[in-house]
Design a protein around this motif. Structure first.
Motif, PDB file in Angstrom:
ATOM      1  N   PRO A  43      31.556  50.507  36.405  1.00  0.00           N
ATOM      2  CA  PRO A  43      31.017  51.090  37.649  1.00  0.00           C
ATOM      3  C   PRO A  43      30.084  52.276  37.427  1.00  0.00           C
ATOM      4  O   PRO A  43      29.175  52.510  38.217  1.00  0.00           O
ATOM      5  CB  PRO A  43      32.274  51.531  38.424  1.00  0.00           C
ATOM      6  CG  PRO A  43      33.419  51.431  37.487  1.00  0.00           C
ATOM      7  CD  PRO A  43      33.017  50.578  36.325  1.00  0.00           C
ATOM      8  N   GLY A  59      29.230  47.740  38.450  1.00  0.00           N
ATOM      9  CA  GLY A  59      30.111  47.334  39.549  1.00  0.00           C
ATOM     10  C   GLY A  59      31.557  47.555  39.156  1.00  0.00           C
ATOM     11  O   GLY A  59      31.852  47.818  37.982  1.00  0.00           O
ATOM     12  N   ALA A  60      32.430  47.447  40.154  1.00  0.00           N
ATOM     13  CA  ALA A  60      33.861  47.633  39.903  1.00  0.00           C
ATOM     14  C   ALA A  60      34.388  46.461  39.080  1.00  0.00           C
ATOM     15  O   ALA A  60      33.857  45.358  39.150  1.00  0.00           O
ATOM     16  CB  ALA A  60      34.608  47.739  41.230  1.00  0.00           C
ATOM     17  N   TYR A  61      35.455  46.734  38.324  1.00  0.00           N
ATOM     18  CA  TYR A  61      36.009  45.699  37.436  1.00  0.00           C
ATOM     19  C   TYR A  61      36.561  44.496  38.204  1.00  0.00           C
ATOM     20  O   TYR A  61      36.739  43.430  37.630  1.00  0.00           O
ATOM     21  CB  TYR A  61      37.137  46.286  36.578  1.00  0.00           C
ATOM     22  CG  TYR A  61      36.759  47.565  35.858  1.00  0.00           C
ATOM     23  CD1 TYR A  61      35.642  47.614  35.025  1.00  0.00           C
ATOM     24  CD2 TYR A  61      37.518  48.714  36.015  1.00  0.00           C
ATOM     25  CE1 TYR A  61      35.299  48.788  34.368  1.00  0.00           C
ATOM     26  CE2 TYR A  61      37.180  49.889  35.354  1.00  0.00           C
ATOM     27  CZ  TYR A  61      36.070  49.924  34.535  1.00  0.00           C
ATOM     28  OH  TYR A  61      35.736  51.079  33.888  1.00  0.00           O
ATOM     29  N   ASP A  62      36.853  44.708  39.498  1.00  0.00           N
ATOM     30  CA  ASP A  62      37.420  43.598  40.268  1.00  0.00           C
ATOM     31  C   ASP A  62      36.477  43.125  41.372  1.00  0.00           C
ATOM     32  O   ASP A  62      36.878  42.413  42.281  1.00  0.00           O
ATOM     33  CB  ASP A  62      38.781  44.005  40.869  1.00  0.00           C
ATOM     34  CG  ASP A  62      38.653  45.220  41.754  1.00  0.00           C
ATOM     35  OD1 ASP A  62      37.541  45.810  41.830  1.00  0.00           O
ATOM     36  OD2 ASP A  62      39.664  45.603  42.378  1.00  0.00           O
ATOM     37  N   ASP A  63      35.202  43.528  41.299  1.00  0.00           N
ATOM     38  CA  ASP A  63      34.222  43.125  42.312  1.00  0.00           C
ATOM     39  C   ASP A  63      33.784  41.682  42.037  1.00  0.00           C
ATOM     40  O   ASP A  63      33.158  41.408  41.000  1.00  0.00           O
ATOM     41  CB  ASP A  63      33.038  44.100  42.243  1.00  0.00           C
ATOM     42  CG  ASP A  63      31.875  43.679  43.140  1.00  0.00           C
ATOM     43  OD1 ASP A  63      31.972  42.615  43.789  1.00  0.00           O
ATOM     44  OD2 ASP A  63      30.863  44.398  43.169  1.00  0.00           O
ATOM     45  N   GLN A  65      31.459  39.773  43.014  1.00  0.00           N
ATOM     46  CA  GLN A  65      30.024  39.561  42.763  1.00  0.00           C
ATOM     47  C   GLN A  65      29.628  40.026  41.358  1.00  0.00           C
ATOM     48  O   GLN A  65      28.901  39.345  40.642  1.00  0.00           O
ATOM     49  CB  GLN A  65      29.237  40.363  43.783  1.00  0.00           C
ATOM     50  CG  GLN A  65      28.184  39.533  44.475  1.00  0.00           C
ATOM     51  CD  GLN A  65      27.473  40.374  45.515  1.00  0.00           C
ATOM     52  OE1 GLN A  65      28.114  41.144  46.240  1.00  0.00           O
ATOM     53  NE2 GLN A  65      26.169  40.224  45.576  1.00  0.00           N
ATOM     54  N   ALA A  66      30.146  41.189  40.987  1.00  0.00           N
ATOM     55  CA  ALA A  66      29.839  41.734  39.655  1.00  0.00           C
ATOM     56  C   ALA A  66      30.424  40.815  38.578  1.00  0.00           C
ATOM     57  O   ALA A  66      29.781  40.553  37.557  1.00  0.00           O
ATOM     58  CB  ALA A  66      30.407  43.145  39.528  1.00  0.00           C
TER      59      ALA A  66
END
Ligand code: AMP
Length: 368
Positions: A43, A59-63, A65-66
């Motif tokens: 992130p 991005g976040a580790y649990d996003d 889309q990412a």
């Protein structure tokens, strides 16, 4: 999407690394030397790993889309810290290989599951019991004779989320609340003589290679110094390596892991914890071995042959924590000291800024 085959990665292939800290940075360097590209999922922009990788997905580790973007750009995914959300790793694992296997994350994220698993593998640990209330704590402490270490089951690191009771005089009142009233475990207080760790690698063909154990010194819960050889008997050394192998086999592991043990005066070994990633107590391998733990990890996840774990030198690794980094110049003036800085702009107390490894000629015939 069709999952790529498990053939070795060809040069030019891309390895995704979840996490952007110094471990990811050193993995990216090792990957580059083997001709691979790396993409970091993190992130925070301009993180230590992304400074050296080919690209970053911010991005976040649990996003979702990412994660989809990472999967679309990589041939295999690995990670550099053990608190990667298990679900994120499992989702990625449906479309491309994720190494080490998500099961290793699941087990190592929860101290209770971790200790249960170690014992299932035939690896002894300190006695422990689950604690879900102040009442549980008081009862369990009484059972341990008043001494013990209370730890949160999840998200503890570098000694955080822990409370030590040295004996019956330490009053446990309020301790459950103090650590956040979350699920915890109480461990028996281990009268250890030494703390050691084994860095072990397992390849895709199930072959395991282990480095010599390191003797580790911690201060305020943070690793300060690792020394190799560890000054333990051949027998203790062999048992530590065997335990590491058993654990990795049981997990069908691929990659490098760090396993920490307490050594008691009579040579008994008790496993404390394991980390499904390259480990701070293995940083010395880049200076004292032909193949570092970082290269070994990249080789494993890429399906390449593992390298030799043999040590060509004795060594001492010192972490540069906070202001320690101000002594940089004097380390650089030493003739055989390997200096590694992590590219962190701001020095903060307790922050790992880099490390140094002093190497000396290998003593023959001494304790391993
Ligand atoms: P951990 O976060 O579990 O690695 O614990 C941090 C440090 O606390 C260890 O490296 C030990 O020095 C100490 N410690 C942890 N658990 C115990 C225990 N059960 N008995 C004695 N010391 C411990």
């Amino acid at each position: 999407m069709e999952r790529p085959t498990d053939a070795p990665l060809a040069p030019g292939a891309t390895i995704g690394i979840i996490g952007g800290g110094q471990l990811g940075r050193m993995l990216a360097m090792a990957a580059a030397r083997l001709g691979y590209r790396t993409v970091i999922l993190e992130p925070q922009s301009r993180c230590p790993a992304a400074q050296l990788a080919n690209d970053q997905v911010t991005g976040a580790y649990d996003d979702p889309q990412a994660l989809a973007e990472l999967a679309g750009r990589c041939d295999v995914v690995t990670y550099e810290f053990e608190n990667v959300p298990v679900q994120a790793a499992a989702t990625l694992d449906e479309t491309l290989p994720v190494f080490p296997p998500p099961k290793a994350l699941q087990v190592s994220q929860d101290r209770l599951a971790e200790k249960d698993f170690l014992n299932e593998c035939g690896i002894a640990t300190a006695p422990y019991t689950a604690i879900d209330s102040q009442q549980d704590l008081e009862k369990a402490l009484a059972g341990f004779g008043g001494g013990g270490v209370l730890k949160t089951r999840r998200l503890g690191y570098d000694g955080k989320g822990q409370k030590v009771f040295s004996g019956p005089r330490d009053d446990p009142a309020g301790a459950f609340e103090e650590l956040g009233a979350v699920p915890m475990i109480l461990e028996g207080l281990v009268p250890f003589e030494k703390e050691i760790s084994v860095i072990a690698a397992r390849g895709r063909c199930a072959n395991v290679a282990t480095y010599d154990p390191a003797h580790n010194e911690h201060r305020e819960g943070i690793l300060r110094r690792s020394v190799v050889p560890a000054g333990i008997s051949r027998d203790v050394q062999a048992r530590a390596r065997e335990a590491a192998e058993a654990l990795l086999d049981r997990l069908a592991y691929v990659g490098v892991a760090g396993i920490e043990f307490f050594v008691l005066a009579d040579g008994t070994l008790l496993a404390n914890e394991f980390a499904p990633r390259v480990h701070n107590s293995g940083h010395w391998t880049e200076a004292a071995c032909a193949i570092s733990q970082f290269e070994q990890h990249i080789r494993a996840v890429a399906g390449l042959p593992l390298g030799n774990c043999e040590r060509h030198s004795d060594c001492e690794m010192l972490n540069l924590i906070g202001d320690d980094v101000e002594a940089l110049r004097s380390y650089l003036e030493e003739p055989a000291t390997f200096v590694h800085l992590y590219g962190k702009a701001e020095t903060r107390p307790g922050r790992k800024m880099g490390h140094v490894t002093r190497i000396t000629p290998k003593r023959r015939g001494g304790r391993p």
